[in-house]
Design an enzyme around this catalytic site. Structure first.
Site, PDB file in Angstrom:
ATOM      1  N   ASP A   1      17.379  -7.733  27.118  1.00  0.00           N
ATOM      2  CA  ASP A   1      17.032  -8.889  27.941  1.00  0.00           C
ATOM      3  C   ASP A   1      18.304  -9.433  28.624  1.00  0.00           C
ATOM      4  O   ASP A   1      19.309  -9.688  27.938  1.00  0.00           O
ATOM      5  CB  ASP A   1      16.416  -9.954  27.016  1.00  0.00           C
ATOM      6  CG  ASP A   1      15.752 -11.085  27.762  1.00  0.00           C
ATOM      7  OD1 ASP A   1      15.287 -10.867  28.890  1.00  0.00           O
ATOM      8  OD2 ASP A   1      15.682 -12.194  27.184  1.00  0.00           O
TER       9      ASP A   1
ATOM     10  N   ASP B   1      10.363 -16.585  24.379  1.00  0.00           N
ATOM     11  CA  ASP B   1      11.364 -16.805  23.345  1.00  0.00           C
ATOM     12  C   ASP B   1      11.246 -18.220  22.770  1.00  0.00           C
ATOM     13  O   ASP B   1      11.083 -18.420  21.559  1.00  0.00           O
ATOM     14  CB  ASP B   1      12.776 -16.573  23.923  1.00  0.00           C
ATOM     15  CG  ASP B   1      13.842 -16.596  22.831  1.00  0.00           C
ATOM     16  OD1 ASP B   1      13.503 -16.824  21.659  1.00  0.00           O
ATOM     17  OD2 ASP B   1      15.031 -16.412  23.150  1.00  0.00           O
TER      18      ASP B   1
END
Ligand code: G3H
Ligand code: 13P
Ligand code: ZN
Length: 309
Positions: free
Chosen positions: A82, A256
């Site tokens: 990411d 997240d």
């Protein structure tokens, strides 16, 4: 069962009515909670690791934990970097066995973003790894932007077309109003669906990615605050808006913050209610269950990805 690329997942999700959840992982409990949810929902799964996560957990631990999850469960999982900030970290992850990497050149000028992305694409594709890139900047809540400023930061559809043509990238993260973290909007949430639609129509074969897609689920924020937390005014992307984005080419939805909130709320509650407990398994177990419940809900009720494996 294997670590797989996102190619097949995205092929199925593109122009369908669901998106694949991409969940950030930082430790064993988070990985297990997410994987348990994906099994329960029979859903495709991307586990993603940030540079910060690699630093915190020490990179090999997360890779091995994800490999263990594949072996233990028989699930196909895509292991994704990411927000890789340069070629070196992308190369390192390709060499470490990741099946997908993101090169995030979004803070650089257009030509430089193209150059760095192309370099990563060339290396990754040579090694059978797919690449996500980003164009446009994700605005934070402090950027109370007007229409002109929005055009300057949000993804330009024509540029998006040129960008994917010149880089050969496999998927593209777009800026349409989301941002990272728990404070995404000061007033009414707003996403630029017209822009998203325009991008999707210009590059219909490219899976689009929505970063900053946590809803900042009020139940968890309230629970954190009730048990000693202090996160007032947190606000994310309403679930209906995520569902709408999925109808316009978004194939990957990044989560997240909602994981962080689900875990923290559970741990706060447990420790307040059980002050005599000091065995970490006693509170990390319920925290893992909370991650599982939240991720199941996302997959089933928001992304529509149940039984799409
Ligand atoms: O995009 C940001 C993700 O939430 C990762 O955050 O860099 O704190 O691990 P992090
Ligand atoms: P959230 O902060 O909204 O969960 O976004 C996560 C993300 O985009 C990771 O790349
Ligand atoms: Zn992101």
């Amino acid at each position: 069962m294997a670590l797989v690329t996102t190619t097949e997942m995205f092929k199925k999700a593109l122009n369908s009515d669901y998106a694949v959840g991409a969940f950030n992982v930082n430790n064993m409990e988070i990985i297990q909670g997410i994987v348990d949810a994906a099994i329960e929902e029979n859903a495709p799964l991307i586990l993603q690791v940030s540079a910060g996560a690699r630093k915190y957990a020490r990179s090999i631990y997360l890779t091995k934990l994800v490999e263990a999850a594949v072996e233990d469960t028989g699930l196909d999982i895509a292991l994704h970097l990411d927000h890789g900030e340069d070629f070196d970290i992308c190369k390192k992850c390709v060499d470490d066995g990741f099946t997908s990497v993101m090169i995030d050149g979004s803070k650089h000028p257009f030509e430089e973003n193209i150059k760095m992305t192309k370099e990563v694409v060339d290396y990754a594709h040579d090694h059978g790894v797919v690449v996500e890139a980003e164009l446009g900047r994700l605005a934070g809540v402090e950027d109370n932007i007007n229409v002109d400023e929005r055009s300057a930061t949000f993804t330009d559809p024509q540029e998006a077309k040129e960008f994917v043509e010149r880089t050969g990238v496999d998927s593209l993260a777009v800026a349409i109003g989301t941002s990272h973290g728990a404070y995404k909007f000061k007033g009414t949430p707003y996403l630029d669906f017209e822009r998203l639609d325009e991008i999707h129509k210009l590059i219909p074969e490219i899976p689009l990615v929505l970063h900053g897609a946590s809803t900042v689920i009020p139940e968890f924020v309230d629970k954190c605050n009730k048990y000693g937390g202090n996160i007032p005014g947190a606000q994310g992307v309403p679930e209906d808006m995520i569902r709408e984005a999925v109808k316009h080419g978004v194939c990957k939805v990044n989560i997240d913050t909602d994981i962080r909130l689900a875990m923290t709320a559970e741990i706060r509650k447990f420790l307040v209610e059980n002050p005599e407990v000091f065995d970490p398994r006693k509170y990390l177990g319920p925290a893992r269950d909370a991650v599982k419940g939240m991720v199941s809900h996302k997959i089933r009720d928001v992304l529509g990805a149940s039984n799409k494996r």
